[in-house]
Enzyme design. Sequence first.
Site, PDB file in Angstrom:
ATOM      1  N   ARG A 245       1.264  -1.169  -0.228  1.00 54.86           N
ATOM      2  CA  ARG A 245       0.162  -0.394  -0.070  1.00 54.86           C
ATOM      3  C   ARG A 245       0.506   1.062   0.100  1.00 54.86           C
ATOM      4  NH1 ARG A 245      -3.518  -3.501  -1.371  1.00 54.86           N
ATOM      5  NH2 ARG A 245      -5.598  -3.861  -0.696  1.00 54.86           N
ATOM      6  N   GLU A 274      -4.045   7.284  -7.758  1.00 56.35           N
ATOM      7  CA  GLU A 274      -3.889   6.443  -8.621  1.00 56.35           C
ATOM      8  C   GLU A 274      -5.475   6.361  -9.515  1.00 56.35           C
ATOM      9  OE1 GLU A 274      -3.378   1.979  -7.812  1.00 56.35           O
ATOM     10  OE2 GLU A 274      -1.583   2.306  -6.523  1.00 56.35           O
ATOM     11  N   HIS A 293       0.626  -0.359 -10.638  1.00 52.59           N
ATOM     12  CA  HIS A 293      -0.578  -1.168  -9.972  1.00 52.59           C
ATOM     13  C   HIS A 293      -0.923  -2.374 -10.667  1.00 52.59           C
ATOM     14  CE1 HIS A 293      -3.555  -0.837  -5.853  1.00 52.59           C
ATOM     15  NE2 HIS A 293      -2.200  -2.244  -6.158  1.00 52.59           N
TER      16      HIS A 293
END
Length: 333
Positions: A245, A274, A293
Amino acid sequence: MSTGREGGPLRCAVLDDFQGAATTLADWSPVTDRVEVVTFPDHLSDEEELVRRLAGFDILVTLRERVPFPAALLDRLPRLRLLVASGMRNSVIDYEAAHRNGVVVCGTASASTPPVELTWALLLGLARGLVAEADALRSGGPWQSTVGADLHGRRLGLLGLGKTGSRVAQVGLAFGMEVWAWSPNLTRQRTEEVGVGLAASKEDLLAGSDFVSVHLALGERSRGLVGAAELALMKPDAYLVNTSRSAIVDQDALLDALHEGRIAGAGLDVFDEEPLPPGHPVRTAPRLLATPHLGYVTRANYATYYGQAVEAVAAFLAGTPVRRIGPHAEEKT
């Protein structure tokens, strides 16, 4: 076809389907006779745009934690009845607001192996300068311009030794690395089970590791766990990898360390914002290997996400929701 709260046919929106995988890796035929399924290939972040796009849907399928669902948004989606999130934990859904609005929230299984594999892709790519060397080879640049860092005999420090961290540890041991770990509640019994060492403190782990990899869940104690002071402890030839994270590592402090050359490099798969907007400083930071990601983005994992999303929709329509998540998970519909 089943009807929604507004009396019309049920409609299901699949969010952030960037790769068009939702309908190619899962069979939606068990529900398409009762539900119209619409996929959105773009990311929506503005609340007004989300309300405009999603107000006409009874069911939403959201991928990981890409789209937050705070009370302010859920209160403006009166037609919504079911929210399916991939994974069995989601920190960006306001479960109380969902419950207040009569929205059932369900999850799916999620494999821990894909982020393990990506962690090692980043770590190996950093250690051997793969991006720079591959780019030079394709563009007619210099033949060999970097000197790779060895893994064998070097120390790998893991912040977190849960399901993902322990698997990362096994790969490190296979490479002949010395592996140790630390987290606030980590015990010697656990490290011995995995076959790694226990660092005396977070500070010792950061100062003594050649490679550091983050594998902690995000919570009050882990948020900002690695900041400017912690990064200053790392060796100048050490590397940091974060596929967990973003908020665990202070992004601005890490960028400063990279620009100033205080660590050899970093590998990131998670970010404070994001998708990263164009021109974001992360996109051009030196000594950084970054991916958008991709930790969970594999065919098998997507097949699980969307296959179980179909199951969740079918079970909800039958009045027997499956894999409910949040504080009201045990309640009957």
